[in-house]
Design an enzyme around this catalytic site. Structure first.
Site, PDB file in Angstrom:
ATOM      1  N   GLU A  75      -2.001   6.435  -0.206  1.00 52.05           N
ATOM      2  CA  GLU A  75      -3.416   6.428   0.191  1.00 52.05           C
ATOM      3  C   GLU A  75      -3.650   7.519   1.240  1.00 52.05           C
ATOM      4  OE1 GLU A  75      -6.788   3.527   2.250  1.00 52.05           O
ATOM      5  OE2 GLU A  75      -4.667   3.019   2.441  1.00 52.05           O
TER       6      GLU A  75
ATOM      7  N   ASP B 195     -11.653  -3.250  -1.473  1.00 53.74           N
ATOM      8  CA  ASP B 195     -10.794  -3.042  -0.299  1.00 53.74           C
ATOM      9  C   ASP B 195     -11.342  -3.800   0.912  1.00 53.74           C
ATOM     10  OD1 ASP B 195      -8.639  -2.143   1.150  1.00 53.74           O
ATOM     11  OD2 ASP B 195      -9.155  -0.035   1.063  1.00 53.74           O
TER      12      ASP B 195
ATOM     13  N   HIS C  29       0.861  -1.178   0.000  1.00 52.75           N
ATOM     14  CA  HIS C  29       0.000   0.000   0.000  1.00 52.75           C
ATOM     15  C   HIS C  29       0.904   1.236   0.000  1.00 52.75           C
ATOM     16  CE1 HIS C  29      -2.763  -3.014   1.537  1.00 52.75           C
ATOM     17  NE2 HIS C  29      -3.772  -2.154   1.558  1.00 52.75           N
TER      18      HIS C  29
END
Length: 321
Positions: free
Chosen positions: A189, A266, A186
């Site tokens: 974000e 998600d 990730h």
């Protein structure tokens, strides 16, 4: 929206709907803020990313056995199949108080069973959490490599990007890569371009989220030039506050820059969404189902035979692509 779909970014713990969560909690004698399905709705009414993490940890604490993890995979495979999913890459994280081997075994059993029962190919990408001790992260990476023949195809890095630098997990990344796994962290974000630049130094195979690249044209060009797929999760970005409103979502900018974007839920239970809805939102921002499927094929960490199967499925359903 009809047609086959690929999902590359779904946290399996975040697929547990309230009724199932309550059943897991009761079976494992785990406390919850409420003891009814209706009461649990408040658990998922988080205010920001930090509040979301607290809710996620509460959910994870209710999963304690290999059979729990197996059931989670099967339940989501059934749900996703109902929305047209043919291939999923499920994310899971080490569960505090549960042996790593039990966690891996349960998810792997569920992934294997999902194809037979629901017709969905499920591959697994365990996630390191940025609050995980780096030495423990290496153990997770080593076990992930040992599970390559049971469906594990990559290693991720999740949690709040400001909790710890990605460099803390360099050794775990190296173990995974040396063992033949992809790197799917990730980034970009809840932190900006600096998070993406740090991750790009590790030559990731794909980036989960990555939407903040839109803030820096040079980053957009680099990501497009590398051919990296970004896993975009529209509703998630809204619910966690990463994007203030759909009209300001950077997906059109990413697409205009030539970046392929897979479309994902998600944490569908926690964000009250599903794969069909996410594809519809993406289409409202200019990404067609054909483009989303193609990005899924391009970004998947699967073996050549599976990729060929996905390509064939796409050609049957999207002949004009």
């Amino acid at each position: 929206m009809t047609g086959p779909k690929i999902e590359l970014h779904v946290h399996l713990e975040g697929t547990v709907r309230p009724a199932a969560l309550l059943a897991f909690a009761r079976r494992n004698n785990q406390p919850l803020p409420a003891d009814t399905v209706e009461g649990l709705a408040a658990l998922y009414q988080f205010r920001d990313f930090a509040d979301f993490i607290r809710a996620w940890l509460t959910t994870v604490a209710c999963l304690r056995t290999a059979d729990d993890f197996r059931q989670v995979v099967l339940a989501y495979a059934a749900e996703a199949a109902g929305h047209g999913a043919v291939y999923l890459e499920g994310i899971f994280s080490p569960v505090p108080g549960v042996e790593l081997a039990e966690t891996f075994a349960g998810y792997a059993e569920g992934a294997a069973e999902a194809r037979e029962r629901h017709g969905v190919i499920v591959r697994l990408t365990p996630d390191l959490h940025r609050r995980l001790d780096p030495a423990e992260a290496v153990e997770v990476a080593q076990l992930a490599v040992r599970y390559r023949d049971r469906g594990v195809v990559g290693l991720g890095l999740g949690g709040a990007e400001t909790d710890a630098p990605a460099t803390d997990y360099a050794k775990a990344f190296a173990v995974a890569r040396d063992g033949g796994l992809g790197l799917v962290p990730h980034a970009g974000e809840n932190a900006g371009p600096e998070s993406l630049r740090e991750i790009l130094a590790f030559a990731p195979d794909r980036i989960r989220h990555g939407i903040r690249a839109a803030e820096e044209p040079a980053l957009l060009s680099e990501i497009a030039g590398r051919g990296l797929v970004l896993d975009v999760c529209p509703t998630s970005n809204l619910r966690t506050g990463a994007v203030p409103e759909l009209a300001r979502h950077p997906l059109p900018q990413l697409r205009a820059a030539g970046i392929s974007c897979s479309i994902n839920t998600d944490d569908p239970a926690m964000f009250d969404t599903d794969l069909q809805r996410e594809y519809q939102l993406a289409e409202s921002m200019g990404v067609t189902a054909v483009e989303a499927y193609a990005a899924g094929v391009a970004g998947a960490l699967c073996d050549p035979a599976t990729r060929a199967e996905l390509v064939a499925i796409g050609r049957r359903h999207y002949p004009a692509a």
